[in-house]
Design an enzyme around this catalytic site. Structure first.
Site, PDB file in Angstrom:
ATOM      1  N   GLY A  24       0.834  -1.200   0.000  1.00 14.13           N
ATOM      2  CA  GLY A  24       0.000   0.000   0.000  1.00 14.13           C
ATOM      3  C   GLY A  24       0.861   1.239   0.000  1.00 14.13           C
ATOM      4  O   GLY A  24       2.089   1.179   0.057  1.00 14.13           O
TER       5      GLY A  24
ATOM      6  N   GLN B 195       0.369   9.325   1.660  1.00 16.27           N
ATOM      7  CA  GLN B 195       0.859  10.617   1.196  1.00 16.27           C
ATOM      8  C   GLN B 195       2.366  10.752   1.351  1.00 16.27           C
ATOM      9  O   GLN B 195       3.026  11.410   0.567  1.00 16.27           O
ATOM     10  CB  GLN B 195       0.167  11.745   1.975  1.00 16.27           C
ATOM     11  CG  GLN B 195       0.551  13.136   1.509  1.00 16.27           C
ATOM     12  CD  GLN B 195      -0.196  14.217   2.269  1.00 16.27           C
ATOM     13  OE1 GLN B 195      -1.010  13.926   3.128  1.00 16.27           O
ATOM     14  NE2 GLN B 195       0.086  15.462   1.942  1.00 16.27           N
TER      15      GLN B 195
ATOM     16  N   VAL C  33       4.297   1.004   1.909  1.00 18.36           N
ATOM     17  CA  VAL C  33       4.519  -0.226   2.656  1.00 18.36           C
ATOM     18  C   VAL C  33       4.749  -1.342   1.646  1.00 18.36           C
ATOM     19  O   VAL C  33       3.961  -1.514   0.713  1.00 18.36           O
ATOM     20  CB  VAL C  33       3.322  -0.560   3.568  1.00 18.36           C
ATOM     21  CG1 VAL C  33       3.600  -1.832   4.353  1.00 18.36           C
ATOM     22  CG2 VAL C  33       3.029   0.579   4.512  1.00 18.36           C
TER      23      VAL C  33
ATOM     24  N   ASP D  78      -8.447   2.529  14.072  1.00 17.50           N
ATOM     25  CA  ASP D  78      -8.815   1.824  12.829  1.00 17.50           C
ATOM     26  C   ASP D  78      -8.759   0.317  13.045  1.00 17.50           C
ATOM     27  O   ASP D  78      -8.205  -0.414  12.223  1.00 17.50           O
ATOM     28  CB  ASP D  78      -7.882   2.259  11.692  1.00 17.50           C
ATOM     29  CG  ASP D  78      -8.414   1.841  10.320  1.00 17.50           C
ATOM     30  OD1 ASP D  78      -9.591   1.433  10.234  1.00 17.50           O
ATOM     31  OD2 ASP D  78      -7.651   1.908   9.334  1.00 17.50           O
TER      32      ASP D  78
END
Length: 832
Positions: free
Chosen positions: A546, A549, A553, A688
Site C-alpha cells: 500500500g 501521502q 509499505v 482503525d
C-alpha cells in the site's frame, strides 16, 4: 424530533484562528508589558518555541492581577468557542506557566467585557506544567474581535503564556441586541427563570448594547423547564416574557450590526408548549435603518400557528433583501407567554456603505466605492453589465487554468510514482549511497517545508478535518437555508474535540494508527532506539502492500534477519532462509514534520512488546529513504484469510473449501482483545481496528497492525470527504463520527464490529445494506437514542453470549461500554 437538533453543530466552529498557524500577524498581538525583547507578545503563540519560548510580562504577576495581559486582534468579529494555553518550556530551559487566568474581550476595542461561565465564574484553570497544551471550552462562547488573556495567581510569581483561540468568523455580523429583561414563570412545582443570564451588556429595566443567550448557539429543548446545561436552573436556555407586562401586546427587540447588510432571512427559535400557554409569536413587524433614520414602511410577517405539535422550532422570517445596519422588530404575543432561545440572521454585506464609520462598533471603516449612491442610474446599467460579463469571463478562465493544472499534476504524480517503483526495486536490492541522517540538519529545513500540508490539525485529529461534512448529512445537524438556525447540542457534557493531551502520529501510509498521550509519548520516545540498523542489500522486494501521502509499505524478504534480532523473537525458520517482513518506507522528498514523526514512530514502536501486536524488527535510518522493518505474517490479513475459508459443516464438505472451527474463531478474537488490552493499558487509541488490520500467522496467531487504510483493496471501507479526510465510518462509534472524539471506548466499539466480521467470515461489509450516507444517518439515531438505531444483526454462527458482548460494545454511553480487560476475560470464559 426536536428542532434544536436539526441544526449545525458548533463542534464544527472550533478551528484554530491563527496563533499557532501564523495567520494572525505579529502586529495584531500586543501585551501590557514584556520581560525582554525575546519574550514579547509575538512569541505568545501556542506550540511555538521562537524567541525565549513564550510571552512573559515585565514583572511577576500579583494576586488579583488587573494590568498584565496578552491581547489578540482578530481584525473582525469571531465566534470563539475554545481557548488553549501553554507555558514557557524553551527546550527544558523554562518552567513558567499560568495556573489560572481570566479572559476579557471587546467587539469595538473600547468597551471591555469580563468573560464568565454559565455559573458566573471568571477564573479559568490553566496549566500545571510548562509544556502541555490545555484546552478549555468557553461556555458560553464569546463574540469578539479583541481578546485578552490575563494571568491570575494566588501569590506573587513569574508567569509566561502561549495561547491559541478556536472558533470561526461571526457571519451574522450582529454586535448587540436590546430587549426587555426576561421574566419569571411560576409553574405548579417550581419557578422557571427566563432571564438572559449571560447577557454581556447593561441590564437595568432592559438589556442594552450586549449579546447573550439569543446568540450563544444553544437552542432550548421542547420542555423549556429543562436545559442542555447541567447545574443550572429551570428555564435557563430561554429568554421569555409575559403579555401582562406589555400593554402594547408586543416585545420589541433592536438588533445592531457591524455594517450595512443585505438581509434575506431572520430565524427565531421559539418554544411552543401551548399546554403551558406558551406559543410562537403570531406576528412580527420589523423596521430597518440603513443610515441615521428608520424606514417609514415596516415589514410585517405572520407565521402559521401550530396548536398540534408542542415541539420548539425555528420560525423563518423573510426580510426581503432589505438594506440595513440596524433592525427593530416587534414580536406580538399569541398566548400568555413568548419564549425565544436563539435568533440568527442571514445576510450579504452591502455592496456599498454610505458612512465610513459603522454605527456603535468602533471597527475599522470599510471604504465605500467612489461616489456611493443608493440608486443606480440607467446610464450606468450598461457599464455594470459589461463589468459583470468581464468578471464572468475571468472566472471561467481561472477555473480552466486550475483544472488544467490539476490534470497536469496528476500526470506528473503518476509518472513519478512509476519512477519511484522502478527505483525502489533497485534500491532495496542494492546498497544505497551512504547518507547519514542528521537530526540537527532537519531542523534547518526551510520555512516553506514547515508550513506544508502535513501540519497537525488541532484540536481535531488530522484524519478528521471536516466533521461539518458529515454533520451536514444528518437532518438533525443541517437543514436548508429556509429552515436551519445555528444552535449546537451539548451531549452528556462530553467535550466536542479530541483530548488536549493526545499527540497523533500520522503513519507514512496515511493511516492514523496510534493516538498517543503526550506524557506517554515523552516517556517512550525519550530513550534511544532499541533496534538495530539493517543492511538494505539484504532486503528483496516482493510486492507493494500500500501507499500513502508520505510513504509506502512493501512486502519484502529479509536475509539473515535472525542475526539482528534479540532473543525475544523466535522464528520458526532456519537461519539460511529469508524472513517475510513488511517495510514502511518514508519518501525521500518528505518534509521535516513527516521525518520527525517517522523517527518518533520508530522509537515508540520499538517499545511496543506484546505477542498480539506487530513488532518492529529493525530500521534503515542511516541513509534515505528511511525505513522501518516490521513483522509480517505468512497468512496475510485476517479479512482475506477468513473470506477464503468456510465454517465447519456440510456446506464446506460439499464445496471442499478450507474451514475454520468456531473454537479457532473465538481464539483469534481473544487474541485481538488481548492486544487491544495491552494498547489501552498504555492509553494508546488505535482508531482503525478491523479485520483488515489484523495479520494471521501459523496456528491462527493474530497480530494487530495498521496497513489497512493504505491498501487499494480496502478503499471501499473508507468514506472520503472531498478527497481529504478518510474515515472508516462502518467501524466508528457515533461520537467519533459526529464529535471527532476518539478514545479507548471508541476502539471498543470498533472491536464489536471486528468481532461481527469474524463471526461472518468477512463475507460482507458491516451495514452492507446501508449506503455511506445512511450509515452516518444511523449514527444520528444512536445520538438521539430514541430506540430507532440499527444494530448489526446477530451472525448465524454467533451464540447469544458473543452477541451480548457485541451489543455491549455498541452502547451509546461510552462509560457503559466494557473495557478490553473485561472483554478479554469474557472471551476466555466462552472459549471451550
Amino acid at each position: 424530533s426536536e428542532v434544536n437538533r436539526l441544526v449545525e453543530s458548533t463542534s464544527v466552529c472550533r478551528y484554530p484562528l491563527g496563533m499557532s498557524g501564523g495567520q494572525i500577524q505579529d502586529e495584531d498581538i500586543s501585551a501590557s508589558s514584556q520581560w525582554s525583547e525575546t519574550t514579547a507578545a509575538r512569541y505568545g503563540r501556542l506550540d511555538f518555541e521562537e524567541g525565549d519560548g513564550a510571552w512573559c510580562p515585565e514583572m511577576s504577576v500579583e494576586p488579583d492581577n488587573v494590568k498584565e495581559f496578552l491581547q489578540i486582534d482578530l481584525r473582525s468579529l469571531h465566534f470563539i468557542t475554545l481557548v488553549g494555553t501553554q507555558g514557557r518550556h524553551a527546550g527544558g530551559m523554562g518552567n513558567e506557566f499560568a495556573q489560572m487566568y481570566k479572559i476579557k474581550y471587546s467587539r469595538d476595542g473600547s468597551r471591555w467585557i469580563s468573560w464568565r461561565n454559565r455559573q458566573g465564574k471568571q477564573v479559568i484553570e490553566g496549566n500545571r506544567n510548562a509544556y502541555d497544551i490545555v484546552l478549555k471550552d468557553l461556555e458560553p462562547p464569546i463574540i469578539a474581535r479583541f481578546v485578552r488573556f490575563m494571568p491570575v495567581t494566588d501569590h506573587s510569581m513569574n508567569v509566561c503564556m502561549r495561547v491559541e483561540l478556536y472558533g470561526c468568523e461571526w457571519l451574522d455580523g450582529l454586535v448587540s441586541y436590546n430587549a426587555p429583561v426576561g421574566e419569571q414563570m411560576t409553574l405548579p412545582t417550581y419557578p422557571v427563570y427566563l432571564n438572559d443570564s449571560v447577557y454581556d451588556g447593561a441590564i437595568i429595566y432592559s438589556m442594552t448594547e450586549g449579546l447573550g443567550q439569543l446568540t450563544d448557539g444553544v437552542c432550548g429543548l421542547d420542555d423549556f423547564a429543562l436545559s442542555h446545561v447541567y447545574n443550572v436552573w429551570p428555564g435557563y436556555d430561554y429568554v421569555g416574557w409575559n403579555n401582562e407586562s406589555f400593554p402594547s401586546e408586543y416585545v420589541e427587540i433592536m438588533f445592531e450590526f457591524d455594517r450595512i447588510r443585505n438581509f434575506t432571512t431572520m430565524k427565531v427559535h421559539c418554544n411552543n408548549m401551548f399546554s403551558w400557554h406558551v406559543k410562537t409569536f403570531r406576528q412580527v413587524v420589523c423596521y430597518f435603518r440603513s443610515e441615521s433614520d428608520w424606514e417609514a414602511t415596516p415589514l410585517t410577517f405572520s407565521p402559521v400557528m401550530d396548536e398540534k405539535n408542542p415541539s420548539a422550532r425555528f420560525v423563518t422570517v423573510n426580510l426581503a433583501n432589505h438594506m440595513a445596519s440596524a433592525i427593530k422588530c416587534q414580536f406580538y404575543f399569541a398566548d400568555a407567554w413568548m419564549l425565544f432561545s436563539e435568533i440568527t440572521f442571514q445576510s450579504d454585506t452591502a455592496m456599498y456603505n454610505t458612512t465610513l464609520t459603522p454605527p456603535k462598533t468602533g471597527l475599522p471603516p470599510r471604504l465605500p466605492p467612489k461616489n456611493p449612491t443608493h440608486k443606480v442610474d440607467d446610464s450606468n446599467t450598461r457599464i455594470l453589465i459589461g463589468c459583470l460579463v468581464a468578471i464572468i469571463f475571468i472566472l471561467v478562465a481561472i477555473i480552466v487554468i486550475i483544472l488544467w493544472r490539476q490534470v497536469w499534476q496528476k500526470m506528473l504524480e503518476k509518472a513519478s510514482r512509476r519512477m519511484l517503483d522502478d527505483e525502489l526495486t533497485a534500491s532495496l536490492s542494492t546498497q544505497s549511497e551512504t547518507f547519514v541522517y542528521n537530526h540537527n540538519q532537519s531542523n534547518t529545513t526551510s520555512e516553506q517545508e514547515s508550513n506544508s500540508t502535513y501540519e497537525r490539525i488541532f484540536p481535531l485529529g488530522p484524519d478528521y478535518q471536516e466533521p461539518s461534512r458529515l454533520l451536514s448529512k444528518l437532518p438533525e445537524f443541517a437543514q436548508s437555508s429556509e429552515e436551519s438556525g445555528s444552535c449546537y447540542q451539548h451531549v452528556n457534557g462530553v467535550p466536542h474535540y479530541a483530548e488536549a493531551d493526545i499527540v497523533n502520529l500520522q503513519g507514512v501510509t496515511g493511516s492514523n494508527t496510534y493516538a498517543i498521550p503526550a506524557v506517554t509519548m515523552d516517556l517512550l520516545s525519550g530513550k534511544d532506539v532499541a533496534v538495530e540498523e539493517f543492511p538494505r542489500k539484504l532486503l528483496t522486494f516482493k510486492e507493494k502492500l500500500g501507499e500513502g501521502q508520505f510513504g509506502e509499505v512493501h512486502l519484502c524478504e529479509a536475509e539473515g534477519m535472525q542475526e539482528f534480532m534479540n532473543k525475544e523473537f523466535l522464528f520458526d525458520i532456519s537461519e539460511d532462509q529469508p524472513v517475510l517482513v513488511a517495510v514502511k518506507m518514508l519518501r525521500s522528498d518528505a518534509n521535516k514534520n513527516a521525518r520527525n514523526d517517522f523517527l518518533k514512530e520508530i522509537k515508540i514502536m520499538s517499545r511496543l512488546k506484546d505477542p498480539n501486536i506487530i513488532r518492529l524488527l529493525a530500521v534503515c535510518i542511516y541513509s534515505d529513504p528511511l525505513c522501518m522493518i516490521t513483522e509480517y505474517m505468512e497468512n496475510g490479513d485476517l479479512n482475506q484469510f477468513l473470506s477464503r475459508h468456510e465454517p465447519e459443516g456440510q456446506l464446506a464438505l460439499l464445496s471442499n473449501a478450507p474451514t475454520v472451527s468456531f473454537n479457532n474463531l473465538c481464539y483469534m478474537a481473544t487474541q485481538i482483545a488481548s492486544g487491544m488490552k495491552y494498547l489501552s493499558s498504555l492509553n494508546f487509541v488505535h482508531r482503525d481496528l478491523a479485520t483488515r488490520n489484523c495479520l494471521v500467522g501459523k496456528n491462527y496467531t493474530i497480530k494487530i497492525a495498521d496497513f489497512g487504510m493504505s491498501r487499494n483493496l480496502y478503499s471501499g471501507d473508507y468514506y472520503r470527504i472531498q478527497g481529504r479526510a478518510v474515515l472508516p465510518i462502518r467501524w466508528m462509534s457515533w461520537e467519533s463520527i459526529l464529535l471527532g472524539k476518539f478514545t479507548t471506548a471508541s476502539d471498543v466499539w470498533a472491536f464489536g464490529v471486528t468481532l461481527w466480521e469474524i463471526l461472518n467470515f468477512c463475507k460482507e461489509q458491516p451495514y452492507s445494506q446501508l449506503t455511506d450516507e445512511q450509515v452516518i444517518e444511523n449514527t444520528g439515531e444512536f445520538f438521539r437514542d430514541q430506540k430507532r438505531q440499527i444494530y448489526l444483526p446477530q451472525p448465524v454462527l454467533c451464540p447469544d453470549s458473543l452477541y451480548k458482548i457485541m451489543l455491549s460494545c455498541w452502547r451509546r454511553n461510552t462509560k457503559e461500554r466494557p473495557s478490553f480487560q473485561e472483554i478479554h476475560r469474557a472471551l476466555l470464559e466462552i472459549q471451550p
